[in-house]
Design an enzyme around this catalytic site. Structure first.
Site, PDB file in Angstrom:
ATOM      1  N   GLU A   1       0.878  -1.175   0.000  1.00  0.00           N
ATOM      2  CA  GLU A   1       0.000   0.000   0.000  1.00  0.00           C
ATOM      3  C   GLU A   1       0.910   1.218   0.000  1.00  0.00           C
ATOM      4  O   GLU A   1       1.663   1.444   0.959  1.00  0.00           O
ATOM      5  CB  GLU A   1      -0.911   0.014   1.225  1.00  0.00           C
ATOM      6  CG  GLU A   1      -2.021  -1.017   1.181  1.00  0.00           C
ATOM      7  CD  GLU A   1      -2.963  -0.864   0.003  1.00  0.00           C
ATOM      8  OE1 GLU A   1      -3.046   0.246  -0.567  1.00  0.00           O
ATOM      9  OE2 GLU A   1      -3.599  -1.855  -0.378  1.00  0.00           O
TER      10      GLU A   1
ATOM     11  N   CYS B   1      -1.765   9.266   2.946  1.00  0.00           N
ATOM     12  CA  CYS B   1      -1.750   8.681   1.600  1.00  0.00           C
ATOM     13  C   CYS B   1      -3.028   9.040   0.862  1.00  0.00           C
ATOM     14  O   CYS B   1      -3.077   9.013  -0.357  1.00  0.00           O
ATOM     15  CB  CYS B   1      -1.594   7.164   1.692  1.00  0.00           C
ATOM     16  SG  CYS B   1      -2.809   6.403   2.773  1.00  0.00           S
TER      17      CYS B   1
HETATM   18  P1  NAD Z   1       8.803   4.700   3.835  1.00  0.00           P
HETATM   19  O1  NAD Z   1       8.604   3.943   2.570  1.00  0.00           O
HETATM   20  O2  NAD Z   1       9.962   5.578   3.947  1.00  0.00           O
HETATM   21  O3  NAD Z   1       8.893   3.680   5.069  1.00  0.00           O
HETATM   22  C1  NAD Z   1       7.869   2.737   5.343  1.00  0.00           C
HETATM   23  C2  NAD Z   1       8.467   1.623   6.192  1.00  0.00           C
HETATM   24  O4  NAD Z   1       9.416   0.922   5.385  1.00  0.00           O
HETATM   25  C3  NAD Z   1       9.235   2.110   7.415  1.00  0.00           C
HETATM   26  O5  NAD Z   1       9.049   1.201   8.475  1.00  0.00           O
HETATM   27  C4  NAD Z   1      10.680   2.079   6.938  1.00  0.00           C
HETATM   28  O6  NAD Z   1      11.612   1.959   7.973  1.00  0.00           O
HETATM   29  C5  NAD Z   1      10.656   0.838   6.068  1.00  0.00           C
HETATM   30  N1  NAD Z   1      11.713   0.768   5.052  1.00  0.00           N
HETATM   31  C6  NAD Z   1      12.411   1.776   4.474  1.00  0.00           C
HETATM   32  N2  NAD Z   1      13.304   1.273   3.593  1.00  0.00           N
HETATM   33  C7  NAD Z   1      13.160  -0.079   3.607  1.00  0.00           C
HETATM   34  C8  NAD Z   1      13.770  -1.149   2.902  1.00  0.00           C
HETATM   35  N3  NAD Z   1      14.724  -0.940   2.006  1.00  0.00           N
HETATM   36  N4  NAD Z   1      13.357  -2.408   3.160  1.00  0.00           N
HETATM   37  C9  NAD Z   1      12.376  -2.658   4.048  1.00  0.00           C
HETATM   38  N5  NAD Z   1      11.760  -1.674   4.765  1.00  0.00           N
HETATM   39  C10 NAD Z   1      12.141  -0.403   4.530  1.00  0.00           C
HETATM   40  O7  NAD Z   1       7.435   5.485   4.101  1.00  0.00           O
HETATM   41  P2  NAD Z   1       7.104   6.501   5.287  1.00  0.00           P
HETATM   42  O8  NAD Z   1       7.831   7.770   5.008  1.00  0.00           O
HETATM   43  O9  NAD Z   1       7.254   5.840   6.612  1.00  0.00           O
HETATM   44  O10 NAD Z   1       5.529   6.702   5.084  1.00  0.00           O
HETATM   45  C11 NAD Z   1       4.995   7.571   4.168  1.00  0.00           C
HETATM   46  C12 NAD Z   1       4.560   6.845   2.909  1.00  0.00           C
HETATM   47  O11 NAD Z   1       3.616   5.841   3.245  1.00  0.00           O
HETATM   48  C13 NAD Z   1       3.841   7.752   1.942  1.00  0.00           C
HETATM   49  O12 NAD Z   1       4.268   7.489   0.631  1.00  0.00           O
HETATM   50  C14 NAD Z   1       2.385   7.370   2.117  1.00  0.00           C
HETATM   51  O13 NAD Z   1       1.566   7.651   1.003  1.00  0.00           O
HETATM   52  C15 NAD Z   1       2.495   5.924   2.369  1.00  0.00           C
HETATM   53  N6  NAD Z   1       1.282   5.415   3.029  1.00  0.00           N
HETATM   54  C16 NAD Z   1       0.413   4.658   2.299  1.00  0.00           C
HETATM   55  C17 NAD Z   1      -0.765   4.190   2.880  1.00  0.00           C
HETATM   56  C18 NAD Z   1      -1.709   3.329   2.096  1.00  0.00           C
HETATM   57  O14 NAD Z   1      -2.482   2.601   2.713  1.00  0.00           O
HETATM   58  N7  NAD Z   1      -1.693   3.360   0.775  1.00  0.00           N
HETATM   59  C19 NAD Z   1      -1.043   4.486   4.224  1.00  0.00           C
HETATM   60  C20 NAD Z   1      -0.145   5.264   4.948  1.00  0.00           C
HETATM   61  C21 NAD Z   1       1.029   5.713   4.331  1.00  0.00           C
END
Ligand code: NAD
Length: 482
Positions: free
Chosen positions: A248, A282
């Site tokens: 997501e 999001c």
């Molecule tokens: P992010 O992608 O930076 O991080 C998300 C998670 O992934 C964190 O726990 C992070 O530590 C982990 N992560 C980062 N790099 C990784 C890797 N290489 N391997 C595995 N895990 C890794 O996102 P964020 O800044 O925490 O959140 C914001 C984003 O989330 C926005 O793009 C937002 O739109 C999205 N979001 C989507 C939804 C949805 O349901 N579609 C809901 C909430 C947030």
């Protein structure tokens, strides 16, 4: 290490090899605590314990499983004020939103507590006489849950609850910006009557512990919510082991405002969608696609409403917009403001950094006009309190602009016309559609997810969640008679 919150691995609270400070974005002098960072060895311990615990959990009576989920949910709901305050303190969303999120997170657990008892299968007669077929769902095994900071408790809960309900073990890697909410939820789960090692919390950075978790062959399913770019890395990691996964991701949600819109509804829906949680959703509507006949009136009313929004400390009474979550996010917001100007947008109001009584990552919400849909600010997810108005000549152009995006999580329309609303509902290229409602704000008992670059894999939430957390087995049974 005394003031440190630890990881929860194989049924014990375990110190990390290092720790990070959790800083309040509303007041950077307020350090919420130190949070342990798990090593690869810790992760391995968690994965090994999960494998054993899951076998026990999968054979635990359904009423016992149900009772565990119910207790978690009820405790979260009854403690939503306290836990919501902690969430708002570390994430920066206004207190009411923090409390609401924790309460909602509790509802995910109580909803999936009921789903535990709705696990039924199918039967069929074989085409070969005398043979019967039984079709049922079984747990996946160990599920990796990787969650973002913007809904630290709700996002994790809508994954953890179905994972446990359908008989899986969980390894949860929360975002490093919001570890306190993760520890609080884990503490509640840790007191339940579940096998040691069934639920594990491993805190750490995404590129290190998150990536290792996603790459592990000991994981049977991955549920990820986060940014598009990280989603691609998860997809690559999962593909190497053919691990089932779900993503997501981000979006660039449009809100169409038609010429027949009720102006009060349009302004309140646009404002809530664009600026709620400081635009860090999001589901945020950062593109306001407005019919030219109502454009000027809408802009004037939005200007008044946006300028009046009170930006402040997340825990202060009256705050409507909290800070950005981090210095990095604030810098990104201000860079997008500069880009919007360079690309030719006119700033109607806001968009500047604010110095308030406490040092925090504050920014005045901004309304921009004069933009078009090719601009980067209208194509990339901003995650900022910024709304860009795109003027259109008619409904057909509005629909074209709304759908002209690489993303597809939510689309919204404000109109009094039932036929327009219905046409939009059927033709919007997004996983969710809102009519006369903000793009942000969904229920917990129905599926949630997007299209295009916003999502991949099975839907989350409601009964659809079982698609990720279970696998289907088809058994053929013969009586053994000749
Ligand atoms: P992010 O992608 O930076 O991080 C998300 C998670 O992934 C964190 O726990 C992070 O530590 C982990 N992560 C980062 N790099 C990784 C890797 N290489 N391997 C595995 N895990 C890794 O996102 P964020 O800044 O925490 O959140 C914001 C984003 O989330 C926005 O793009 C937002 O739109 C999205 N979001 C989507 C939804 C949805 O349901 N579609 C809901 C909430 C947030």
């Amino acid at each position: 290490m005394s003031n440190q919150s630890n990881n929860f691995i194989a049924g014990d609270w375990v110190q990390g090899t290092s720790s990070i400070a959790n800083i309040n974005p509303s007041d950077t002098n307020d350090i919420i605590g130190q949070f342990a960072q798990a090593s690869n060895a810790h992760l391995d311990d968690a994965l090994n314990a999960a494998q054993i615990a899951q076998k026990e959990w999968a054979t635990t009576g359904l009423e016992q499983r149900q009772a565990v989920l119910m207790k978690i949910g009820e405790e979260m709901m009854s403690r939503s004020s306290e836990l919501g305050e902690l969430l708002s303190r570390e994430e920066g969303k206004p207190l009411a939103e923090g409390k609401g999120e924790v309460y909602r997170a509790g509802q995910f657990f109580t909803y999936f507590a009921a789903e535990v008892l709705r696990q039924t299968g199918d039967t069929a007669d074989s085409v070969r006489p005398g043979i019967e077929i039984d079709i049922r769902r079984e747990p996946m095994g160990t599920v990796a849950i990787i969650s973002p900071w913007n809904f630290p408790t709700a996002t994790a809960s809508w994954k953890i609850a179905p994972a446990l309900a359908f008989g899986n073990a969980v390894i949860w890697k929360p975002a490093n910006l919001t570890p306190a909410s993760a520890v609080a939820l884990t503490e509640i789960i840790s007191r339940q009557d579940i096998p040691k090692g069934l639920f594990n919390l491993v805190m750490g950075s995404g590129p290190s512990i998150g990536q290792t978790l996603a790459e592990s062959p000991k994981v049977h399913a991955i549920s990820f919510t986060g940014s598009y770019n990280v989603g691609l890395q998860i997809a690559n990691a999962a593909a190497k082991n053919l691990t089932k996964f779900q993503l997501e991701l981000g979006s660039k949600n449009p809100l169409v405002v038609m010429d027949d819109a009720d102006i009060e509804v349009a302004v309140s829906v646009a404002s809530a969608g664009a600026f709620g949680s400081t635009g860090q959703k999001c589901t945020a509507s950062s593109r306001l696609v407005v019919h030219e006949a109502i454009h000027d009136e809408f802009v004037e009313r939005m200007h008044q409403s946006t300028s009046a929004l009170k930006v402040g400390h997340a825990l202060e009474e009256g705050t409507q917009i909290g800070p950005a979550v981090s210095q990095q996010q604030l810098d990104s917001n201000l860079n997008y403001m500069s880009l919007a100007k360079e690309e030719g947008c006119e700033i109607v109001c806001g968009g500047h950094q604010l110095e308030l009584e406490k040092p925090g990552f504050y920014m005045q919400p901004s309304l921009l006009i004069g933009g078009n849909n090719s601009m980067r600010v209208n194509r990339e997810e901003l995650f900022a309190p910024m709304a860009c108005v795109i003027k259109v000549a008619d409904y057909d152009e509005a629909l074209t602009v709304a759908n002209d995006t690489d993303f597809g999580l939510v689309s919204g329309i404000v109109t009094k016309s039932l036929s327009r609303a219905n046409h939009f509902r059927r033709n919007a290229e997004s996983g969710c559609v809102m009519v006369n409602l903000p793009t942000a704000g969904t229920d917990y008992h129905v599926p949630f997810g997007g299209r295009k670059n916003s999502s991949f894999g099975p839907r989350e939430q409601g009964s659809y969640a079982k698609e990720l957390y279970t696998q289907v087995k088809t058994s053929y049974i013969s009586g053994g008679n000749p």
